[in-house]
Write a protein that holds these residues in place. Sequence first.
Motif, PDB file in Angstrom:
ATOM      1  N   ILE A 543       0.755  -1.229  -0.130  1.00  0.00           N
ATOM      2  CA  ILE A 543       0.031  -0.094   0.005  1.00  0.00           C
ATOM      3  C   ILE A 543       0.921   1.309  -0.095  1.00  0.00           C
ATOM      4  CG2 ILE A 543      -1.810   1.575   1.448  1.00  0.00           C
ATOM      5  CD1 ILE A 543      -2.835  -1.318   2.464  1.00  0.00           C
ATOM      6  N   LEU A 544       2.025   1.309   0.771  1.00  0.00           N
ATOM      7  CA  LEU A 544       2.856   2.330   0.914  1.00  0.00           C
ATOM      8  C   LEU A 544       3.404   2.779  -0.410  1.00  0.00           C
ATOM      9  CD1 LEU A 544       4.288   2.018   4.627  1.00  0.00           C
ATOM     10  CD2 LEU A 544       2.922   3.656   3.878  1.00  0.00           C
ATOM     11  N   SER A 545       3.895   1.655  -1.116  1.00  0.00           N
ATOM     12  CA  SER A 545       4.737   1.662  -2.072  1.00  0.00           C
ATOM     13  C   SER A 545       3.914   1.957  -3.490  1.00  0.00           C
ATOM     14  CB  SER A 545       5.573   0.539  -2.474  1.00  0.00           C
ATOM     15  OG  SER A 545       4.783  -0.543  -2.608  1.00  0.00           O
ATOM     16  N   SER A 546       2.804   1.278  -3.651  1.00  0.00           N
ATOM     17  CA  SER A 546       1.754   1.747  -4.724  1.00  0.00           C
ATOM     18  C   SER A 546       1.073   2.984  -4.574  1.00  0.00           C
ATOM     19  CB  SER A 546       0.824   0.613  -4.813  1.00  0.00           C
ATOM     20  OG  SER A 546       0.066   0.479  -3.729  1.00  0.00           O
ATOM     21  N   SER A 547       0.719   3.571  -3.250  1.00  0.00           N
ATOM     22  CA  SER A 547       0.057   4.671  -3.177  1.00  0.00           C
ATOM     23  C   SER A 547       1.011   5.833  -3.580  1.00  0.00           C
ATOM     24  CB  SER A 547      -0.287   4.944  -1.854  1.00  0.00           C
ATOM     25  OG  SER A 547       0.599   4.965  -0.845  1.00  0.00           O
ATOM     26  N   PHE A 548       2.321   5.610  -3.204  1.00  0.00           N
ATOM     27  CA  PHE A 548       3.390   6.751  -3.481  1.00  0.00           C
ATOM     28  C   PHE A 548       3.508   6.779  -5.034  1.00  0.00           C
ATOM     29  CE2 PHE A 548       7.580   8.524  -3.537  1.00  0.00           C
ATOM     30  CZ  PHE A 548       7.409   9.663  -2.929  1.00  0.00           C
ATOM     31  N   LEU A 549       3.652   5.439  -5.354  1.00  0.00           N
ATOM     32  CA  LEU A 549       3.896   5.520  -7.111  1.00  0.00           C
ATOM     33  C   LEU A 549       2.854   6.004  -7.757  1.00  0.00           C
ATOM     34  CD1 LEU A 549       5.618   4.394  -9.232  1.00  0.00           C
ATOM     35  CD2 LEU A 549       4.616   2.334  -9.048  1.00  0.00           C
ATOM     36  N   ILE A 550       1.667   5.742  -7.468  1.00  0.00           N
ATOM     37  CA  ILE A 550       0.397   6.552  -8.079  1.00  0.00           C
ATOM     38  C   ILE A 550       0.375   7.862  -7.967  1.00  0.00           C
ATOM     39  CG2 ILE A 550      -2.164   6.429  -7.926  1.00  0.00           C
ATOM     40  CD1 ILE A 550      -2.186   3.761  -7.335  1.00  0.00           C
ATOM     41  N   PHE A 551       0.649   8.379  -6.795  1.00  0.00           N
ATOM     42  CA  PHE A 551       0.666   9.867  -6.461  1.00  0.00           C
ATOM     43  C   PHE A 551       1.768  10.335  -7.371  1.00  0.00           C
ATOM     44  CE2 PHE A 551       3.871  12.883  -4.020  1.00  0.00           C
ATOM     45  CZ  PHE A 551       2.726  13.908  -4.291  1.00  0.00           C
ATOM     46  N   LEU A 552       3.042   9.848  -7.600  1.00  0.00           N
ATOM     47  CA  LEU A 552       3.991  10.409  -8.387  1.00  0.00           C
ATOM     48  C   LEU A 552       3.752  10.347  -9.804  1.00  0.00           C
ATOM     49  CD1 LEU A 552       7.270   8.614  -7.074  1.00  0.00           C
ATOM     50  CD2 LEU A 552       6.623  10.936  -6.863  1.00  0.00           C
ATOM     51  N   ILE A 553       3.161   9.479 -10.394  1.00  0.00           N
ATOM     52  CA  ILE A 553       2.476   9.136 -11.685  1.00  0.00           C
ATOM     53  C   ILE A 553       1.296  10.408 -12.068  1.00  0.00           C
ATOM     54  CG2 ILE A 553       1.344   7.981 -13.479  1.00  0.00           C
ATOM     55  CD1 ILE A 553       2.285   5.525 -12.232  1.00  0.00           C
ATOM     56  N   ILE A 554       0.363  10.690 -11.075  1.00  0.00           N
ATOM     57  CA  ILE A 554      -0.618  11.622 -11.408  1.00  0.00           C
ATOM     58  C   ILE A 554      -0.025  12.995 -11.379  1.00  0.00           C
ATOM     59  CG2 ILE A 554      -2.828  12.363 -10.222  1.00  0.00           C
ATOM     60  CD1 ILE A 554      -3.592   9.530  -9.399  1.00  0.00           C
ATOM     61  N   ILE A 555       0.737  13.036 -10.321  1.00  0.00           N
ATOM     62  CA  ILE A 555       1.234  14.621 -10.105  1.00  0.00           C
ATOM     63  C   ILE A 555       2.301  15.040 -11.378  1.00  0.00           C
ATOM     64  CG2 ILE A 555       3.111  15.606  -8.885  1.00  0.00           C
ATOM     65  CD1 ILE A 555       0.328  15.869  -7.821  1.00  0.00           C
ATOM     66  N   GLY A 556       3.001  13.784 -11.843  1.00  0.00           N
ATOM     67  CA  GLY A 556       3.902  13.982 -12.931  1.00  0.00           C
ATOM     68  C   GLY A 556       2.943  14.291 -14.077  1.00  0.00           C
ATOM     69  N   ILE A 557       1.971  13.715 -14.307  1.00  0.00           N
ATOM     70  CA  ILE A 557       1.164  14.155 -15.683  1.00  0.00           C
ATOM     71  C   ILE A 557       0.483  15.439 -15.334  1.00  0.00           C
ATOM     72  CG2 ILE A 557      -1.041  13.420 -16.650  1.00  0.00           C
ATOM     73  CD1 ILE A 557      -0.698  10.520 -15.983  1.00  0.00           C
ATOM     74  N   ILE A 558      -0.073  16.012 -14.175  1.00  0.00           N
ATOM     75  CA  ILE A 558      -0.557  17.085 -14.057  1.00  0.00           C
ATOM     76  C   ILE A 558       0.423  18.007 -14.267  1.00  0.00           C
ATOM     77  CG2 ILE A 558      -1.662  18.604 -12.146  1.00  0.00           C
ATOM     78  CD1 ILE A 558      -3.033  16.161 -11.110  1.00  0.00           C
ATOM     79  N   THR A 559       1.611  17.931 -13.773  1.00  0.00           N
ATOM     80  CA  THR A 559       2.896  18.935 -13.686  1.00  0.00           C
ATOM     81  C   THR A 559       3.106  19.139 -15.211  1.00  0.00           C
ATOM     82  OG1 THR A 559       3.515  18.498 -11.366  1.00  0.00           O
ATOM     83  CG2 THR A 559       4.706  19.745 -12.706  1.00  0.00           C
ATOM     84  N   ARG A 560       3.279  18.083 -15.903  1.00  0.00           N
ATOM     85  CA  ARG A 560       3.827  18.034 -17.111  1.00  0.00           C
ATOM     86  C   ARG A 560       2.879  18.800 -18.278  1.00  0.00           C
ATOM     87  NH1 ARG A 560       5.048  19.427 -21.062  1.00  0.00           N
ATOM     88  NH2 ARG A 560       6.466  18.413 -22.696  1.00  0.00           N
ATOM     89  N   TYR A 561       1.656  18.459 -17.899  1.00  0.00           N
ATOM     90  CA  TYR A 561       0.750  18.857 -19.161  1.00  0.00           C
ATOM     91  C   TYR A 561      -0.260  20.072 -18.465  1.00  0.00           C
ATOM     92  CZ  TYR A 561       2.202  14.729 -21.333  1.00  0.00           C
ATOM     93  OH  TYR A 561       3.093  13.936 -21.867  1.00  0.00           O
TER      94      TYR A 561
END
Length: 707
Positions: A543-561
Amino acid sequence: MEMIKQVSKFFMMVVFLGTIMLWIMMPTLTYRNKWLPYMRLKFGASTYFGSSGTTLFMYMLPMIVVACLGCVYLHFKKRKSPHQNDRETNEVVVWNALRKPMLVKGPLGIVSVTEIMFLAMFVALLLWSFITYLRNNFATITPRSAAAHGESLWQAKLESAALRIGLIGNICLAFLFLPVARGSSLLPAVGLTSESSIKYHIWLGHMVLAIFTVHGLCYIIYWVSMHESSQMLMWDTKHISNLAGEISLFAGLLMWATTFPVIRRRFFEVFFYTHYLYIVFMLFFLLHVGISFSFIAFPGFYIFMVDRFLRFLQSRDNIRVLSARILPSHTIELTFSKNPSLVYSPTSILFVNIPSISKLQWHPFTITSSSKLEPEKLSVVIKSEGKWSTKLYQSLSSSDQIDHLAVSVEGPYGPASTDFLRHEALVMVSGGSGITPFISVIRDMIATRQNQKCKIPKITLICAFKNSSEISMLDLLLPLSGLQTELPSDIDIKIEAFITREKEPRSEATSEKIKTLWFKSSLSDQPISSILGPNSWLCLGGILSSSFLIFLIIIGIITRYYIYPIDHNTNKIYSLTSKTIIYILVICVSIMATSSAAMFWNKKKKYGNVDNKQVQNVDVPSPTSSPTSGGNNSFREIESSPQESLVQCTNLHYGERPNLTKLLFDVEGSSVGVLVCGPKKMRQKVAEICSSGLAKNLHFESISFSW
């Protein structure tokens, strides 16, 4: 398995020490002029994470990695065999020396050598950081530079000191929530429990709010002296928001005011409800400093958020209550149905909520049962002392026809394992309801002797009660079920019971009764189970690793675009407040999605298990459990004196208090483990005796149920 455990432990320590090194270097010129520019070049120039990438990957990521490695370590950690003691004599001697109480009386309570060492190192880190910050920044402040900003020299130094005081507060804040993350892997990985770590949360809480209060007062004095009082109402969406910081501090001060013992003990409900302001405190702290800087102190709160949401999910289940033993000492033993796969250690605690008493209040109680002795049942003891427990006792004791009791629980929480078997003798000292954690220890010893056929320590239970009605607490040493009705003959146990306010035994005619109520279950009731199943540590790491990974992916997309095309990493165009809110929402969504998915997967797997179907059938007491056949509404009464097997090993002393020094010194054995739970003076006295050095064989076992 052993190699994986050792490797995970090694890397956990390496990453954690690396993070501490960053904290140590942060106030230095080397960090500011060499390390920080390099880290900003590597992480802060990214089009996917922007300026927040520096703190995100340098401070947030390492602590998540440490927590995940702790989960792996705990999953593969096995309980030490009692036959290993001879090979680990030197290690045990060193460990016992470090756990020895160093301070017994004082504002910090009973503190061991290890705790003093770490507290001293933590204070040294705070002083080092503050002094280094001031020395480096005061060197750049001159009368000319101050005049250029319209300030006098003292005003410029005051503003600089105020800012650095806030930075020191962040160090305390980074660790504040770790002790109260009950299901976190970080505490049990170093041999701590959430209950025993509450005092660290209290210490850190006092530090955080004292430092942030000084931080706020310094800025207020600065603004008033500069005739800029309007700054207190400023909400700058591009930089630091002063108003958000003041709201955060105000919420913190309200919490702080109710934490002092005088208020907390007399008005527990006020303390309990006010503490929910931690949500306001943290939300406006993030809005105050911005998400980029928040990641330095945010990892501990992230781990707490995961734990808190898992607790929320577990609390949604209605738990099957089997029975309630009502003792004449205004004490209740509640027995719940439990999934056999749920295993817990002695001295564990369970948080209980009874909506009919209060829908919001949760109270911790010591588990008295043993998962080895009673695999399908779990019991807690509730002493009628506060308003909540008094209402519960009155509700159950005044009626014989309660069909159903709605209950929700969180837990159990406790040590990953206990090592009482390493001692030749075990002494447990209790006062009043402080006997409850030792009931679980004794039951666990009985189960260990029956199942493993290994030698267990000689047990001495020293218990002090105010009056003879409380002797009925000794009946709880044996479970209610007919599986075990008396103590095994090969267990060496001695009970010294002291009744301090009565000088002679009460007549049998006035002896009070113990009543047992049996409850019916509804279709929605479930046995107590682990929210994440038997492999809960691995699941938590997932849960800790997957939630943090999902957070990074979503934030990366929002920040980039979205954010980067507007701001281009300048931090001058896009609103800092809006960016912080986006980050908070994404973090919450990531945690809730992964935690919910893990819970539903575990429930689907659990309800397909035959073991769980068997648990569904224990809602009606068996003939061995209840001597009557009147169904769940029946009750029984038995004399409020210890059962026959307990009477033989019990010595009753009326009108006197236990001479703890004599009783402890009289215990024979090369290694004697001493546990205590009761009033503050009793705990201090036992700790003082063990730390005096007069008896080399006494080893104080630190457990904490009072804060």
